[in-house]
Design an enzyme around this catalytic site. Structure first.
Site, PDB file in Angstrom:
ATOM      1  N   HIS A  54       8.915   7.266   7.730  1.00  0.00           N
ATOM      2  CA  HIS A  54       9.554   7.295   6.409  1.00  0.00           C
ATOM      3  C   HIS A  54      11.029   7.608   6.643  1.00  0.00           C
ATOM      4  O   HIS A  54      11.415   8.035   7.736  1.00  0.00           O
ATOM      5  CB  HIS A  54       8.848   8.307   5.505  1.00  0.00           C
ATOM      6  CG  HIS A  54       7.491   7.802   5.065  1.00  0.00           C
ATOM      7  ND1 HIS A  54       7.246   7.353   3.797  1.00  0.00           N
ATOM      8  CD2 HIS A  54       6.330   7.643   5.749  1.00  0.00           C
ATOM      9  CE1 HIS A  54       5.987   6.948   3.709  1.00  0.00           C
ATOM     10  NE2 HIS A  54       5.403   7.112   4.885  1.00  0.00           N
ATOM     11  N   CYS A  66       4.542   9.207  -0.115  1.00  0.00           N
ATOM     12  CA  CYS A  66       3.133   9.593  -0.159  1.00  0.00           C
ATOM     13  C   CYS A  66       2.955  10.578  -1.299  1.00  0.00           C
ATOM     14  O   CYS A  66       3.676  11.574  -1.372  1.00  0.00           O
ATOM     15  CB  CYS A  66       2.692  10.229   1.156  1.00  0.00           C
ATOM     16  SG  CYS A  66       1.002  10.867   1.085  1.00  0.00           S
ATOM     17  N   HIS A 115       5.235   4.959  12.543  1.00  0.00           N
ATOM     18  CA  HIS A 115       5.255   4.800  11.079  1.00  0.00           C
ATOM     19  C   HIS A 115       6.252   5.838  10.537  1.00  0.00           C
ATOM     20  O   HIS A 115       5.922   7.002  10.376  1.00  0.00           O
ATOM     21  CB  HIS A 115       3.833   5.055  10.578  1.00  0.00           C
ATOM     22  CG  HIS A 115       3.641   5.048   9.101  1.00  0.00           C
ATOM     23  ND1 HIS A 115       2.971   4.051   8.434  1.00  0.00           N
ATOM     24  CD2 HIS A 115       3.995   5.940   8.137  1.00  0.00           C
ATOM     25  CE1 HIS A 115       2.903   4.322   7.149  1.00  0.00           C
ATOM     26  NE2 HIS A 115       3.532   5.462   6.928  1.00  0.00           N
ATOM     27  N   ASN A 128       9.095   4.278   3.060  1.00  0.00           N
ATOM     28  CA  ASN A 128       9.063   3.871   4.465  1.00  0.00           C
ATOM     29  C   ASN A 128      10.418   3.266   4.812  1.00  0.00           C
ATOM     30  O   ASN A 128      11.143   2.789   3.937  1.00  0.00           O
ATOM     31  CB  ASN A 128       8.012   2.775   4.685  1.00  0.00           C
ATOM     32  CG  ASN A 128       6.596   3.266   4.524  1.00  0.00           C
ATOM     33  OD1 ASN A 128       6.110   3.394   3.415  1.00  0.00           O
ATOM     34  ND2 ASN A 128       5.944   3.543   5.623  1.00  0.00           N
ATOM     35  N   ARG A 178       0.827  -1.215   0.000  1.00  0.00           N
ATOM     36  CA  ARG A 178       0.000   0.000   0.000  1.00  0.00           C
ATOM     37  C   ARG A 178       0.864   1.270   0.000  1.00  0.00           C
ATOM     38  O   ARG A 178       0.950   1.964  -0.998  1.00  0.00           O
ATOM     39  CB  ARG A 178      -0.967  -0.029   1.206  1.00  0.00           C
ATOM     40  CG  ARG A 178      -2.106   0.983   1.123  1.00  0.00           C
ATOM     41  CD  ARG A 178      -1.721   2.410   1.451  1.00  0.00           C
ATOM     42  NE  ARG A 178      -1.171   2.571   2.797  1.00  0.00           N
ATOM     43  CZ  ARG A 178      -0.620   3.703   3.215  1.00  0.00           C
ATOM     44  NH1 ARG A 178      -0.551   4.762   2.425  1.00  0.00           N
ATOM     45  NH2 ARG A 178      -0.103   3.784   4.438  1.00  0.00           N
ATOM     46  N   ASP A 179       1.538   1.545   1.101  1.00  0.00           N
ATOM     47  CA  ASP A 179       2.295   2.799   1.179  1.00  0.00           C
ATOM     48  C   ASP A 179       3.424   2.775   0.159  1.00  0.00           C
ATOM     49  O   ASP A 179       3.773   3.811  -0.421  1.00  0.00           O
ATOM     50  CB  ASP A 179       2.860   2.977   2.597  1.00  0.00           C
ATOM     51  CG  ASP A 179       3.065   4.439   2.973  1.00  0.00           C
ATOM     52  OD1 ASP A 179       2.913   5.302   2.093  1.00  0.00           O
ATOM     53  OD2 ASP A 179       3.377   4.721   4.139  1.00  0.00           O
TER      54      ASP A 179
HETATM   55  P1  HMG Z   1     -13.009  14.555  -3.072  1.00  0.00           P
HETATM   56  O1  HMG Z   1     -12.641  14.845  -4.491  1.00  0.00           O
HETATM   57  O2  HMG Z   1     -13.224  15.717  -2.147  1.00  0.00           O
HETATM   58  O3  HMG Z   1     -14.237  13.539  -2.913  1.00  0.00           O
HETATM   59  O4  HMG Z   1     -11.862  13.641  -2.480  1.00  0.00           O
HETATM   60  P2  HMG Z   1     -15.690  13.493  -3.427  1.00  0.00           P
HETATM   61  O5  HMG Z   1     -16.490  12.895  -2.331  1.00  0.00           O
HETATM   62  O6  HMG Z   1     -16.087  14.830  -4.013  1.00  0.00           O
HETATM   63  O7  HMG Z   1     -15.586  12.423  -4.617  1.00  0.00           O
HETATM   64  C1  HMG Z   1     -14.846  12.669  -5.782  1.00  0.00           C
HETATM   65  C2  HMG Z   1     -14.860  11.406  -6.655  1.00  0.00           C
HETATM   66  O8  HMG Z   1     -14.157  10.357  -5.975  1.00  0.00           O
HETATM   67  C3  HMG Z   1     -16.274  10.865  -6.888  1.00  0.00           C
HETATM   68  O9  HMG Z   1     -16.231  10.206  -8.158  1.00  0.00           O
HETATM   69  C4  HMG Z   1     -16.426   9.829  -5.806  1.00  0.00           C
HETATM   70  O10 HMG Z   1     -17.371   8.824  -6.113  1.00  0.00           O
HETATM   71  C5  HMG Z   1     -15.039   9.248  -5.762  1.00  0.00           C
HETATM   72  P3  HMG Z   1     -16.932  10.862  -9.454  1.00  0.00           P
HETATM   73  O11 HMG Z   1     -18.384  10.913  -9.108  1.00  0.00           O
HETATM   74  O12 HMG Z   1     -16.313  12.214  -9.600  1.00  0.00           O
HETATM   75  O13 HMG Z   1     -16.569   9.897 -10.535  1.00  0.00           O
HETATM   76  N1  HMG Z   1     -14.731   8.662  -4.458  1.00  0.00           N
HETATM   77  C6  HMG Z   1     -14.242   7.417  -4.298  1.00  0.00           C
HETATM   78  N2  HMG Z   1     -13.959   6.444  -5.189  1.00  0.00           N
HETATM   79  C7  HMG Z   1     -13.483   5.266  -4.679  1.00  0.00           C
HETATM   80  N3  HMG Z   1     -13.285   5.057  -3.354  1.00  0.00           N
HETATM   81  C8  HMG Z   1     -13.573   6.007  -2.456  1.00  0.00           C
HETATM   82  C9  HMG Z   1     -14.083   7.252  -2.918  1.00  0.00           C
HETATM   83  N4  HMG Z   1     -14.462   8.375  -2.297  1.00  0.00           N
HETATM   84  C10 HMG Z   1     -14.863   9.233  -3.250  1.00  0.00           C
HETATM   85  N5  HMG Z   1     -13.367   5.780  -1.150  1.00  0.00           N
HETATM   86  C11 HMG Z   1     -11.220  11.831  -1.045  1.00  0.00           C
HETATM   87  C12 HMG Z   1     -11.911  13.169  -1.148  1.00  0.00           C
HETATM   88  C13 HMG Z   1     -11.041  11.513   0.435  1.00  0.00           C
HETATM   89  C14 HMG Z   1     -12.052  10.766  -1.718  1.00  0.00           C
HETATM   90  C15 HMG Z   1      -9.819  11.945  -1.753  1.00  0.00           C
HETATM   91  O14 HMG Z   1      -9.171  13.060  -1.226  1.00  0.00           O
HETATM   92  C16 HMG Z   1      -8.967  10.742  -1.581  1.00  0.00           C
HETATM   93  O15 HMG Z   1      -9.269   9.675  -2.090  1.00  0.00           O
HETATM   94  N6  HMG Z   1      -7.823  10.886  -0.852  1.00  0.00           N
HETATM   95  C17 HMG Z   1      -6.934   9.785  -0.589  1.00  0.00           C
HETATM   96  C18 HMG Z   1      -5.495  10.260  -0.673  1.00  0.00           C
HETATM   97  C19 HMG Z   1      -4.567   9.124  -0.364  1.00  0.00           C
HETATM   98  O16 HMG Z   1      -4.883   7.964  -0.571  1.00  0.00           O
HETATM   99  N7  HMG Z   1      -3.342   9.453   0.131  1.00  0.00           N
HETATM  100  C20 HMG Z   1      -2.364   8.474   0.440  1.00  0.00           C
HETATM  101  C21 HMG Z   1      -2.695   7.659   1.639  1.00  0.00           C
HETATM  102  S1  HMG Z   1      -2.353   8.500   3.168  1.00  0.00           S
HETATM  103  C22 HMG Z   1      -0.678   8.207   3.463  1.00  0.00           C
HETATM  104  O17 HMG Z   1       0.009   7.705   2.604  1.00  0.00           O
HETATM  105  C23 HMG Z   1      -0.122   8.549   4.812  1.00  0.00           C
HETATM  106  C24 HMG Z   1       0.145   7.314   5.688  1.00  0.00           C
HETATM  107  O18 HMG Z   1       1.024   6.410   5.035  1.00  0.00           O
HETATM  108  C25 HMG Z   1       0.735   7.740   7.025  1.00  0.00           C
HETATM  109  C26 HMG Z   1       1.947   8.690   6.883  1.00  0.00           C
HETATM  110  O19 HMG Z   1       2.928   8.323   6.222  1.00  0.00           O
HETATM  111  O20 HMG Z   1       1.823   9.785   7.414  1.00  0.00           O
HETATM  112  C27 HMG Z   1      -1.164   6.549   5.983  1.00  0.00           C
HETATM  113 MG    MG Z   2       3.187   6.596   5.041  1.00  0.00          MG
END
Ligand code: HMG
Ligand code: MG
Length: 288
Positions: free
Chosen positions: A207, A238, A205, A247, A13-14
């Site tokens: 990096h 990320c 966690h 990571n 995933r990450d």
């Molecule tokens: P948004 O654009 O504000 O959302 O994004 P929305 O509700 O307006 O939806 C936009 C579109 O996305 C729509 O599709 C929704 O249906 C779809 P459309 O009608 O335009 O075709 N949608 C989805 N599709 C599939 N699965 C879903 C989903 N939700 C909405 N769950 C949203 C808001 C939260 C969805 C967006 O910002 C997002 O997906 N963000 C995720 C970002 C991400 O994954 N970042 C990396 C992970 S975090 C990380 O790596 C940190 C970590 O490792 C810890 C660390 O290192 O600190 C965990």
């Molecule tokens: Mg991370």
């Protein structure tokens, strides 16, 4: 210090969410299956997020459906909202993870909403997970440094960690997202968070952008943390944290912990083989 330490594997995933190459689902499945034989109790497989935001995870359901589940391994998926939760459950995720940020800037960049809005979105996920008997992990990102706001105070981290804990997250993973945090900053942050959330419920966690992740692990061990995230081969980063590297590499962490007298329960020879596979996967050489 000695005793058991759990390493939670983040590579699929990450790690893979940040690869420029769109890796075919079959290669991801082969990676998860290889990791399942290493001895992890939890593997974070994928994320059910918007494919427009993170195209690399657009095949989440296909990957979950394709893996061979091994008894004793919990397969975890990231979910930012109820839509993601429902898809993760339908795909059979054993653990799910919600993710918040300690800074407003990173919350906007990663989730397109404020910190408090993100916490509100998690409430229905927590209710559904409780009803379904699914364990939830809560991440707090940017626990020392934010790419948009610079230094993040321990107080900000504590506030979000406490909120996630109070809403029912079984574990709070503290994300040093940029990989630039200094040991002193990690110590101060853990000291503050540890006064609001039991240390047994914390995971670290880290990096490894600045090469200090192992020093930070030692600081966290000193504070009593016994769950650490890492990614095989040091995969990852990320997509919404510019400049962040992968990571901490699982094989380096496992060797470090063994050297310090801790027991990770991992088969390090197999882990080394999977690290080679991960390196090949980065370069597009893996045959699934
Ligand atoms: P948004 O654009 O504000 O959302 O994004 P929305 O509700 O307006 O939806 C936009 C579109 O996305 C729509 O599709 C929704 O249906 C779809 P459309 O009608 O335009 O075709 N949608 C989805 N599709 C599939 N699965 C879903 C989903 N939700 C909405 N769950 C949203 C808001 C939260 C969805 C967006 O910002 C997002 O997906 N963000 C995720 C970002 C991400 O994954 N970042 C990396 C992970 S975090 C990380 O790596 C940190 C970590 O490792 C810890 C660390 O290192 O600190 C965990
Ligand atoms: Mg991370």
């Amino acid at each position: 210090m000695s005793g058991p330490v759990e390493i939670v594997e983040m590579g699929p995933r990450d790690g893979l969410q940040n690869e420029a190459r769109l890796i075919p689902a079959a290669e991801k499945i082969a990676l998860v299956d290889a990791l399942s034989g290493v001895g992890f109790r939890r593997i974070e497989v994928t994320s059910f997020v918007s494919p427009r935001w993170v195209p690399q995870m657009g095949d989440a359901a296909e990957v979950m459906a394709g893996i061979t589940r091994r008894a004793g391994v919990g397969y975890m998926a990231l979910t930012p909202n109820l839509k993601g939760y429902e898809a993760a459950r339908a795909a059979g995720a054993d653990w799910i993870a919600v993710f918040a940020s300690a800074s407003e800037g990173f919350s906007r960049a990663n989730l397109n909403c404020s910190i408090s809005e993100s916490l509100e979105r998690f409430a229905p996920i927590m209710a559904a997970a409780h009803a379904d008997g699914v364990q939830v992990r809560g991440y707090v990102s940017v626990v020392t440094d934010c790419p948009f706001e610079g230094h993040v105070s321990p107080r900000q981290v504590t506030r979000v960690a406490q909120a996630l804990h109070e809403m029912g997250c079984a574990e709070i993973a503290l994300g040093e997202t940029l990989g630039r945090g200094r040991p002193e900053a990690i110590a101060a942050m853990l000291d503050a968070v540890g006064q609001a959330v039991p240390v047994a419920a914390l995971a670290a966690h880290f990096h490894d952008t600045s090469g200090r992740a192992l020093e930070n692990v030692d600081v966290a061990l000193e504070a009593g943390v016994r769950v650490f995230d890492a990614a095989v081969g040091g995969l990852g980063g990320c997509p919404y944290a510019p400049g962040a590297a992968g990571n901490l590499a699982t094989e380096r962490l496992a060797a470090h912990l063994r050297g310090r007298g801790f027991d990770t329960g991992l088969d390090e020879a197999r882990l080394a083989e999977v690290a080679e596979m991960a390196a090949g996967l980065k370069q597009g050489e893996v045959r699934a």
